[in-house]
Write an enzyme that holds these catalytic residues in place. Structure first.
Site, PDB file in Angstrom:
ATOM      1  CG  ASP A  88      58.735  64.638 -29.925  1.00  0.00           C
ATOM      2  OD1 ASP A  88      58.604  64.402 -31.134  1.00  0.00           O
ATOM      3  OD2 ASP A  88      59.665  65.334 -29.479  1.00  0.00           O
ATOM      4  CG  ASP A 109      46.896  68.470 -25.043  1.00  0.00           C
ATOM      5  OD1 ASP A 109      47.375  68.776 -23.941  1.00  0.00           O
ATOM      6  OD2 ASP A 109      46.425  67.355 -25.285  1.00  0.00           O
ATOM      7  NE  ARG A 110      50.400  65.032 -24.509  1.00  0.00           N
ATOM      8  CZ  ARG A 110      50.690  65.128 -23.253  1.00  0.00           C
ATOM      9  NH1 ARG A 110      51.672  65.881 -22.854  1.00  0.00           N
ATOM     10  NH2 ARG A 110      50.016  64.442 -22.363  1.00  0.00           N
ATOM     11  CD  GLU A 128      46.708  54.380 -19.502  1.00  0.00           C
ATOM     12  OE1 GLU A 128      46.869  55.360 -20.235  1.00  0.00           O
ATOM     13  OE2 GLU A 128      45.898  54.354 -18.548  1.00  0.00           O
TER      14      GLU A 128
END
Length: 188
Positions: free
Chosen positions: A16, A10-11, A77
């Protein structure tokens, strides 16, 4: 390991860079700090092969802003500005362009309205057709297609929650945060 048929992430270390670059562009990271980050990243990248394919679920900055502020409504957020999301979008586009320059198959899916797994799998299969390096197995394609129905398995362990579970968890977190924000607090 030659028995490995594929890995889904996913990441990763690749993405990054998007946040580091955006924070550098915004002045939140000094030139020296960004140079240090890039030196370490470049050293690590020498040990990591590029992926065979990347799936980019593109959401417009406007839609992302709407989801953050109207759907998720998380206090942490609440300060995210549209301009920040637009900048992240530009950085993600740079990353996808870099992948393509390095012969990575990039599958871009417009995800302003949620895209189903079967559509993503079909686009991935089309991009990977004729690719000699690492073929996508039928098993992996089936797992991508059914990802929103049950967790895909690799070996004996379930390693990824299904998309419905993730969405339910996200909705529950949003409800909990909203109800916590609505609860009056008493002061002594």
């Amino acid at each position: 390991d030659k028995s490995c048929k594929g890995i889904l992430l996913d990441r990763s270390i690749f993405s990054d860079w998007v946040f580091a670059k955006k924070n550098f562009d915004d002045g939140n990271i000094s030139k020296e700090g960004f140079d240090d980050y890039m030196n370490v990243r470049n050293q690590m990248m020498k040990c990591i092969p590029f992926p065979d394919a990347v799936i980019s679920l593109h959401v417009s900055a406007q839609e992302c802003f709407r989801r953050v502020h109207d759907q998720r409504q998380r206090d942490c957020e609440s300060g995210i500005k549209l301009e920040y999301l637009e900048g992240l979008g530009r950085c993600y586009n740079e990353l996808m362009d870099d992948f393509q320059k390095n012969s990575v198959n990039v599958v871009r899916c417009d995800s302003d309205s949620f895209v189903d797994a079967a559509t993503v799998a079909a686009k991935l299969r089309q991009k990977m057709a004729g690719r000699a390096s690492v073929p996508i197995s039928e098993k992996m394609m089936r797992e991508i297609v059914v990802m929103n129905k049950k967790p895909p398995t690799f070996g004996d362990d379930d390693v990824i929650m299904n998309m419905q579970e993730i969405q339910k968890a996200e909705e529950n977190l949003n409800k909990t945060e909203r109800s916590n924000n609505d609860t009056p607090t008493s002061t002594p």
